[in-house]
Motif scaffolding. Structure first.
Motif, PDB file in Angstrom:
ATOM      1  N   ALA A   1     -12.944 -43.182   8.339  1.00 46.00           N
ATOM      2  CA  ALA A   1     -13.738 -42.240   7.454  1.00 46.00           C
ATOM      3  C   ALA A   1     -13.757 -42.660   6.040  1.00 46.00           C
ATOM      4  N   TRP A   2     -12.679 -43.561   5.680  1.00 45.18           N
ATOM      5  CA  TRP A   2     -12.708 -44.622   4.421  1.00 45.18           C
ATOM      6  C   TRP A   2     -13.606 -45.616   4.325  1.00 45.18           C
TER       7      TRP A   2
ATOM      8  N   GLN B   1     -17.647 -40.807  -1.210  1.00 43.39           N
ATOM      9  CA  GLN B   1     -16.726 -41.468  -0.404  1.00 43.39           C
ATOM     10  C   GLN B   1     -15.584 -40.253  -0.303  1.00 43.39           C
ATOM     11  N   TRP B   2     -15.215 -39.677  -0.890  1.00 38.91           N
ATOM     12  CA  TRP B   2     -14.013 -38.682  -1.056  1.00 38.91           C
ATOM     13  C   TRP B   2     -14.518 -37.671  -0.113  1.00 38.91           C
TER      14      TRP B   2
ATOM     15  N   VAL C   1      -8.781 -41.975  10.124  1.00 38.77           N
ATOM     16  CA  VAL C   1      -8.903 -41.882   8.546  1.00 38.77           C
ATOM     17  C   VAL C   1      -9.176 -43.316   8.262  1.00 38.77           C
TER      18      VAL C   1
ATOM     19  N   LEU D   1     -13.854 -39.395   3.218  1.00 41.50           N
ATOM     20  CA  LEU D   1     -12.462 -39.214   3.788  1.00 41.50           C
ATOM     21  C   LEU D   1     -11.848 -38.042   3.882  1.00 41.50           C
TER      22      LEU D   1
ATOM     23  N   GLY E   1     -17.041 -43.789   4.280  1.00 42.71           N
ATOM     24  CA  GLY E   1     -17.038 -43.149   3.056  1.00 42.71           C
ATOM     25  C   GLY E   1     -17.747 -44.384   1.903  1.00 42.71           C
ATOM     26  N   ARG E   2     -16.986 -45.437   2.003  1.00 46.41           N
ATOM     27  CA  ARG E   2     -17.291 -46.489   1.028  1.00 46.41           C
ATOM     28  C   ARG E   2     -18.761 -47.074   1.244  1.00 46.41           C
TER      29      ARG E   2
END
Length: 451
Positions: A147-148, A183-184, A144, A187, A151-152
């Motif tokens: 992934a965050w 980004q979302w 996670v 995530l 995404g950023r």
């Protein structure tokens, strides 16, 4: 009669004794023939009871449950800690061969010590499973987090790509919207992978289903808010106006654009008041943008007396309009006869103004003043409210100048103030500062704007 009765009574007594003997023999014979069946049924019930009791003891949580089988009917009794154990006991009994019906008399334990012991056991069991799954949980959390971060990074790259293509100058909100969307999405993909690692994919389906139902309910509850937000996003993408531009919306609301927030469009009226309109109303209404083109046409009407020459009046008026400050030479002024009746001839004049350098209202006022002065100098009479029946000498018709009246320049030209009107600049700046954190429009007007 009596001697006859004495002979009948012994016969009846003998008959009754014979019948009683026959009935006794029949009962003994029936009992003798049916004697082995209860013994066989009892043996089958006993065997079934033992087998079922053994299965109950082997099942967790059912050690205290006793069973009695009579004629294929299993009677369950005892105490359990959970309602699920009670149902499981009945299920085990119903699966036993030879059982036709189950009478479940098992009750739930109400002893506090037993309930606390059960809760402690369950908690320790869950804690043990959590500790056993801790390495896998750490891996899922790492997925996670990655992934965050990804995404950023992808969102920033997307924003930079949009900026390099100059999309942001056309729509500053689009780059931020795309960055957050990327980004979302990244995530969400990381969360799905983490749940798959933990074996909780069924939970994902349940959560997504619940989210769909909740989203539908919230959509109906906040329909207007969602509609205004979506309209705000679409307005920021399409950009039908820019800050400082003069708009007329739905042929009712007029003012200069101060800000476009996610929910409303903020205008400043000519009186300096704030006018807040829902974005959905602005998006669905007819919007007249007076500032989208730097050049704007003005018009005004001049009535003259029916005795005057139309050609002469139009030449004098056009000369005065061309000499007015702020009136463009290309395209030049024009005119038309707007009306004619028994009292007056109405001529309508048109001229173009560059809104970046001159104010439309001021130029129009100066043009009207210049035309009036030029016609007055040429002796052109306005419409007469009183109809005269006799002609008067020209010296008597011309009215003497009023004391204190400012005389117009001899050449008929006007040198009044035609600069851009800056009365609302302070109001616009204050509104833009108030909505700076949520404004979806750029801070400055684009090329060809009046602000």
């Amino acid at each position: 009669m009596r001697p006859y009765l004495r002979h009948v009574r012994p016969a009846l007594l003998i008959l009754l004794l014979a019948l009683a003997s026959a009935a006794g023999v029949h009962v003994l014979a029936r009992d003798a023939g049916a004697g082995p069946a209860p013994e066989a049924s009892t043996d089958a019930d006993l065997a079934g009871s033992r087998d079922l009791a053994r299965r109950l003891r082997e099942t967790d949580g059912l050690r205290d449950v006793t069973v009695t089988v009579r004629d294929g009917v299993a009677e369950l009794e005892g105490v359990v800690l959970d309602a699920g154990d009670r149902e499981r006991a009945e299920q085990v009994a119903s699966q036993q061969p030879g059982i036709s019906r189950v009478e479940n008399r098992v009750i739930l334990s109400t002893r506090l010590s037993e309930r606390l012991a059960l809760a402690t056991t369950l908690a320790m069991d869950k804690l043990t499973r959590l500790i056993a799954a801790l390495p896998l949980l750490l891996v899922a959390l790492l997925v996670v987090a990655l992934a965050w971060w990804a995404g950023r990074w992808l969102g920033r790259r997307a924003g930079q790509r949009i900026a390099r293509r100059n999309w942001q100058s056309e729509n500053p909100y689009f780059a931020s919207l795309m960055q957050q969307l990327v980004q979302w999405l990244a995530l969400l993909g990381g969360v799905l992978v983490a749940l798959d690692l933990l074996g909780a994919t069924a939970l994902v389906g349940a959560v997504m289903g619940s989210a769909g139902v909740i989203g539908l309910a919230l959509g109906f509850a906040f329909k207007d808010i969602a509609e205004n937000y979506v309209a705000g996003v679409l307005l920021s993408i399409r950009r039908p106006f820019a800050p400082g531009e003069l708009l007329r919306i739905d042929n009712t609301h007029e003012g200069r654009v101060a800000a476009l927030t996610p929910r409303a469009t903020v205008l400043v009226t000519h009186d300096g008041n704030r006018l807040t309109l829902p974005n959905a109303l602005v998006f669905k209404s007819v919007v007249l943008n007076f500032s989208s083109n730097a050049r704007r046409r003005l018009e005004f009407a001049v009535p003259v007396d029916v005795s005057e020459s139309i050609r002469c009046v139009h030449e004098l008026a056009m000369e005065a309009i061309r000499g007015t400050d702020g009136v463009l030479a290309d395209p030049g002024p024009s005119w038309t006869v707007d009306g004619y009746d028994a009292t007056a001839i109405t001529l309508r004049f048109f001229a173009w103004v560059d809104q970046r350098e001159s104010d439309l209202g001021k130029v129009r006022s100066e043009a009207i003043h210049a035309v009036r002065t030029r016609l007055q100098q040429a002796g052109i009479s306005p419409p007469r409210n009183i109809q005269f029946t006799a002609s008067l000498p020209a010296a008597e018709v011309a009215a003497p100048p009023v004391a204190g009246m400012t005389q117009a320049p001899a050449d008929g030209t006007s040198r009044g103030d035609t600069s851009v009107n800056r009365d609302l600049d302070a109001h616009l700046a204050a509104e833009q500062r108030a909505h700076a954190g949520e404004d979806l429009l750029p801070g400055e007007a684009g090329p060809g704007r009046d602000r």
